[in-house]
Structures are given as structure tokens and as C-alpha cells.
Enzyme design. Sequence first.
Site, PDB file in Angstrom:
ATOM      1  N   GLY A   1      34.986   4.457  61.110  1.00 52.18           N
ATOM      2  CA  GLY A   1      34.289   5.662  61.556  1.00 52.18           C
ATOM      3  C   GLY A   1      35.290   6.598  62.211  1.00 52.18           C
ATOM      4  O   GLY A   1      36.508   6.446  62.015  1.00 52.18           O
TER       5      GLY A   1
ATOM      6  N   GLU B   1      34.938  17.229  35.705  1.00 47.49           N
ATOM      7  CA  GLU B   1      35.138  15.777  35.768  1.00 47.49           C
ATOM      8  C   GLU B   1      36.471  15.381  35.114  1.00 47.49           C
ATOM      9  O   GLU B   1      37.192  14.528  35.634  1.00 47.49           O
ATOM     10  CB  GLU B   1      33.941  15.069  35.103  1.00 47.49           C
ATOM     11  CG  GLU B   1      34.029  13.568  34.980  1.00 47.49           C
ATOM     12  CD  GLU B   1      34.144  12.812  36.312  1.00 47.49           C
ATOM     13  OE1 GLU B   1      34.010  13.431  37.373  1.00 47.49           O
ATOM     14  OE2 GLU B   1      34.401  11.603  36.267  1.00 47.49           O
TER      15      GLU B   1
ATOM     16  N   GLU C   1      43.137  12.571  40.206  1.00 43.91           N
ATOM     17  CA  GLU C   1      43.103  11.436  41.134  1.00 43.91           C
ATOM     18  C   GLU C   1      43.968  10.267  40.698  1.00 43.91           C
ATOM     19  O   GLU C   1      44.456   9.529  41.535  1.00 43.91           O
ATOM     20  CB  GLU C   1      41.672  11.012  41.480  1.00 43.91           C
ATOM     21  CG  GLU C   1      40.847  10.481  40.372  1.00 43.91           C
ATOM     22  CD  GLU C   1      39.409  10.156  40.842  1.00 43.91           C
ATOM     23  OE1 GLU C   1      39.179   9.917  42.020  1.00 43.91           O
ATOM     24  OE2 GLU C   1      38.529  10.127  39.967  1.00 43.91           O
TER      25      GLU C   1
ATOM     26  N   LYS D   1      37.480   3.599  47.180  1.00 46.23           N
ATOM     27  CA  LYS D   1      36.345   3.565  46.256  1.00 46.23           C
ATOM     28  C   LYS D   1      35.084   4.106  46.924  1.00 46.23           C
ATOM     29  O   LYS D   1      34.265   4.753  46.290  1.00 46.23           O
ATOM     30  CB  LYS D   1      36.136   2.114  45.781  1.00 46.23           C
ATOM     31  CG  LYS D   1      35.039   1.940  44.742  1.00 46.23           C
ATOM     32  CD  LYS D   1      35.438   2.541  43.418  1.00 46.23           C
ATOM     33  CE  LYS D   1      34.315   2.545  42.410  1.00 46.23           C
ATOM     34  NZ  LYS D   1      34.486   3.609  41.397  1.00 46.23           N
TER      35      LYS D   1
HETATM   36  O1  M6R Z   1      29.939   6.281  45.590  1.00 39.04           O
HETATM   37  P1  M6R Z   1      29.715   7.721  45.313  1.00 39.04           P
HETATM   38  O2  M6R Z   1      29.259   7.998  43.924  1.00 39.04           O
HETATM   39  O3  M6R Z   1      28.816   8.364  46.314  1.00 39.04           O
HETATM   40  O4  M6R Z   1      31.141   8.389  45.459  1.00 39.04           O
HETATM   41  C1  M6R Z   1      31.333   9.769  45.345  1.00 39.04           C
HETATM   42  C2  M6R Z   1      32.789  10.102  45.212  1.00 39.04           C
HETATM   43  O5  M6R Z   1      33.496   9.652  46.322  1.00 39.04           O
HETATM   44  C3  M6R Z   1      33.406   9.498  43.947  1.00 39.04           C
HETATM   45  O6  M6R Z   1      32.729   9.913  42.801  1.00 39.04           O
HETATM   46  C4  M6R Z   1      34.883   9.901  43.830  1.00 39.04           C
HETATM   47  O7  M6R Z   1      34.986  11.279  43.636  1.00 39.04           O
HETATM   48  C5  M6R Z   1      35.566   9.115  42.713  1.00 39.04           C
HETATM   49  N1  M6R Z   1      36.883   8.746  43.124  1.00 39.04           N
HETATM   50  C6  M6R Z   1      35.667   9.899  41.448  1.00 39.04           C
HETATM   51  O8  M6R Z   1      36.350   9.218  40.460  1.00 39.04           O
END
Ligand code: M6R
Length: 616
Positions: free
Chosen positions: A103, A489, A496, A611
Site C-alpha cells: 500500500g 492494445e 510493455e 501482473k
Molecule cells: O487485472 P486487471 O485487468 O485489472 O489489470 C489491468 C491492467 O493493469 C493490465 O491490463 C495491464 O495493463 C497489463 N499489463 C496489460 O498487458
Amino acid sequence: MCGIIGYVGKRDLASVLVAGLERLSYRGYDSSGIAVISKGELSAWKSEGKVQRLIDRYIKSIKISNATVGIGHTRWATHGEPTDINAHPQLSSDQKIGLVHNGIIENFAFLKKNLQPRYLFKSETDSEVAAHLIEAEFHRTHSFLQAFQKTLSQLEGTYALAIISEHDPQTLFAARLGSPLIIGLGEDENFIASDLVALIPHTRNFIYLADNEWAIISASEVQVYDQAGNRVKKAIKHLKINDSDLHQPAKGHFPHYMLKEIFDQPEILKRILSTYTSDEVELRFKSLAAHTDPLKKCEKFLIQACGTSWHAGLVAKYWLEEFAHISTEVDISSEFRYRKILARNHDILLALSQSGETADTLAGIREVRKLYNKLPVISFINRSETTMEHESDAIIPSLAGTEIGVASTKNYIAQLGTLFLFALYLGQLKGILTAAKIAEYLRAFAMLPALINKILAYRKTIKAISSRYATDKGFLFIGRGMNYPNALEGALKLKEISYLYAAGYAAGELKHGPIALIDENMPVIALIPHTSNYSKMMNNLEEVRSRKGRIIAIVTEGDKDVTAIADTVIPIPAIIEELSPLLTIIPLQLFAYDIAVALDRDVDQPKNLAKSVTVE
Ligand code: M6R
């Protein structure tokens, strides 16, 4: 962000903690550490880098005997670089108290100023202040419990905290505000962790701490208290989990999880079709049974999500408006929660998230709950037993299976698949789509797995194409209509994992600025399948061509016009326009993957990312 684990009991502490950290690494992997109390004394080991580095540097060679209690942490840096010193556990000045934190302590600078110079700060983290504060309060009160409580009352921001101390060497102290924390119950042993995933190898019995609750955990007892210090009777949740859920899926013959997950996509769409339809002719969403009335009356959807999930929301807007005639707003969660959210009686919030733990998306849900407590919240989530699931009125599982690659691929397809069927379901519910039209869409959907396999079979060619662009420094991705979100996308995937600059644009926006970037050094990846925007896209490609941009075009098989002006084309099979985003994304995923591999990047765990993004 970060993952935290704690254990009190008789097992080998280092192994329990390190195994937990490996399972929590999806929450951050820039540094890690553990601390234990052995024979009444606190010892800590910390290292920058992934958990394996901690193991290689220390864990392999240390021998901890008679340890009673321990904590561990895997970090995603917010305050302070990923170094040994900034890694957690953070210790008090006298080294008798150790804590791990997930946090952000927002008033850390103020608290730190009051504690210095009496207490010696070593790190640049916000978390360290909590360790010194407990020490300071202990000096005042001479009671560790009181010191812990006094400290909690002074912290502002968000935290999941696990604390050990030489003053109470048989006990684990834990507290939660805004960041998840789960207690795992064992026999003569107990655990805590940020996520069930670290606990399921050990137990099936859990207590979920709520915000502002804190706990005193010994090997034989767990006591939970509220903010005012009143004992809280918590329900024990018993989960039935298959043994197969204990294991991380294997990579098989694939060199990276990301590539495996790209190849998993056809099977996922089959699973989605069979789950959300009866015999592939009628739509069924069991989890929405209690919500058909609000769904029928729904006048507007508010979608909020982050990253790739946000892109899925942008595609879904087209489907929800076209199939169900429901106006749809799509927001990035971190923006959504801070704007004036205007909702009316018959609106519904849709939250999209692979992890179900994304802090910004959770905050968006909570903000809506605060403003409009009757507004239904439906979440599309991939993982089960998440905070988002607990805070939603209904969930629609994305059914992608465990996604390990930090760059989301198979969950994107899964979100698109479930959102497409959800939009059809609403069209059915509201009587907008005829049974014949729905059957036609479902027949087209059923073809997707085979069509994706056809693109995957083209993999070697895509690899050869990608390798020609691995030395380029910047990329533009363009698309229109339902394929515009895929331009975003595709650019995100490339950025990334390859660390190359890429930007996605609606092709019509090029002339409003980005076209200034185009010259012979700028590869432009254009999504131009045969859809209603084809001729408009062609005009945009001509504009790129006249400025010598290098065009890589994703086209429908047999296309001649684009082929005549593009440097390279990647063909995809023909499909109805509404489903084209589920095909155009596949070559973009492979393109990003191959460039990242060519540049020798850490494809599955790229730098600076995690992740699951559990801080704001
Ligand atoms: O777990 P979530 O779908 O909420 O995550 C959202 C983003 O953090 C996630 O999609 C991030 O952008 C990935 N690294 C994209 O590949």
C-alpha cells in the site's frame, strides 16, 4: 503494490515464506526479503531482484533453527528504487521490530519528520516509518499491542501490514486498510498473505480481514479486532479448491508463458461459447438471473477498467450500443473515480479486470457505491475469490484460466468473448435481436477458434516480419471503429514487453497531429480488415504512404488494394465486422512478442511492471 506473507508455527520458516513469495511474485518482483524471529532474535535477509536472487544470495545457505514466526515481501517499488535497503522487511531503529507493507502510507513524510533524528531511517520507503513509529510508541507505552494500535491510528493511506517483534516473539500482528489481507488457518499454525494463491498449498480455511480490522495471530489462535479495539467474530470461509489449482500451469514446449497464452486463445473461446450458450443457440448467464429486471431497464452502462481491460471495454461499447441499444461510457478507472460521476436510476456499472484486485478499478466501484448505493455493479473477472468479486453484485467469469505473462493476451480475448456474448444476451433480453440474428452471430463466433488457429499457423512468417522491425525505435498503430481499441492494445503490448515507444491512434486522428511524426523511419501498423471503415482506412494509408511511412497492414486474406501500397501485409481470415477485433489482435500480440524476444527482453516479467496493480 507488493505481496506479503506471514507464518507462525513449527514448519521450516524460510521455505514457507519463500514459496509464498514465489506465488505472490505477480504482485511485484523488483526485490524481496524475509525476516524471522529465532531464539527470540529478529534476523532479516533482503535482496534487489526477483525472489530467485534472494534464494541464491541467502536462503540456500542460511540455517534457521527454532524460528517461531516470520514475514516475507515481494516488492513493486513506489517510494525508493528497487535496492537491498529499500526491500522489505523494514526494521525499527533497534532492529527488534520488522514489518512488511503493501500500500502507500501517504502521511509518511510528516510522521518521519517527527521521528527524526531520534530514530534512524535507512531507506527511502514510506513503509519504514511504520516500524519506527511502533518502536517510538513502544518506548512510550511499554506494551507492544498498544504500540501497534497507536501506530495504526496514525497511519493515513492504504496498507496491508504484517509485523513481528522480539517483544512478542510468538505472534504475528496484521492490519488492513485498502489492501487485501487474508488469514489462512491451520492446525497449530496460521498464515497470512495478500492473496489466497500463497495460502492454498497449506489450507482451505480462510478469514478475510475487512478494512480497518487488525489481528493478533499465534500458532493456536487468531483474534480479529475492529478499529475501536472491539473483538470481531469473523466467519471462516471454507473453499473447495482442486489440487490442480495448486500448480502454476506449465509452459509446455513454449519458451515463454506469453507465447503459450497466445496459443491458448482458441480453446478459451470454445470454453466461453459452451459456458455462456445452450447448445450454441441461446445465451445464458446464470450469474445474472437475479438481475434481469435492471438489465432490461438499463439505460446506460458505465464501464471502468485499466490497461488491457480498458481496451476490452472500448470494444464492448460498440457491441452494447449496437446489439442492446444501451448507451455506454468507458472510463479509465484512475480517471473515473476522480470525475463527477453522473448516474441515473437505471444505469449499471460494469467493472472489467483480469485480476479482480486492481486498486484503481476497486476504487471506482467504491466511489459509485458511495454516490449511488443502489446502482448494480457487474464485474467481468478472470481470477476467482478476489476482492472485486466480494464487492460486486454479480460477476461474469472471463474463463481465461491462470494468466502468468504480465502482458495480458488470453484474458483480453476472454474479455472480448464474454462481453460479445453478454451484449448479444442483452439484445436477446430486450427483444432487439431476433433468434435468427443471434444464431447467425453465434455461428460466426463458433468459427473463431479455427480462424485464430489459422493465424497462429502463420507464426513463422509473422516472426520473420517482426524481426525486420526490431531495430526501429518508435511505432504508430492505427485503426478505426471496433478495431481502433486494438491499435491501443497493440501499442501497449509492444511498449510493455519490448520497451520500445509505440502509440495507438484512431486513424482519422492522424491528420490532427501524429502525422507530423511520419517519415521513412516510422513503421505504421494499420488494422485494415474488410469492414465498413475500409475505404476510410485506405485514405489514411495513402496519407502515410505520401509521407514515406512504412506500412505493416493487417488485412483480410485476398486483399489486393492494401497489398499494393503497404510494405508488408499480414493476412487474417475473413470474419463479420463485429468479430474482427478478436482476429486482428492476434498478429499484434505475436508482433510484440517476437520483437521483445529479438531484443532479449524479460517477456513474462518485464521491468517496472507487475501482473496485478494493487496501488493507486
Ligand atoms: O487485472 P486487471 O485487468 O485489472 O489489470 C489491468 C491492467 O493493469 C493490465 O491490463 C495491464 O495493463 C497489463 N499489463 C496489460 O498487458
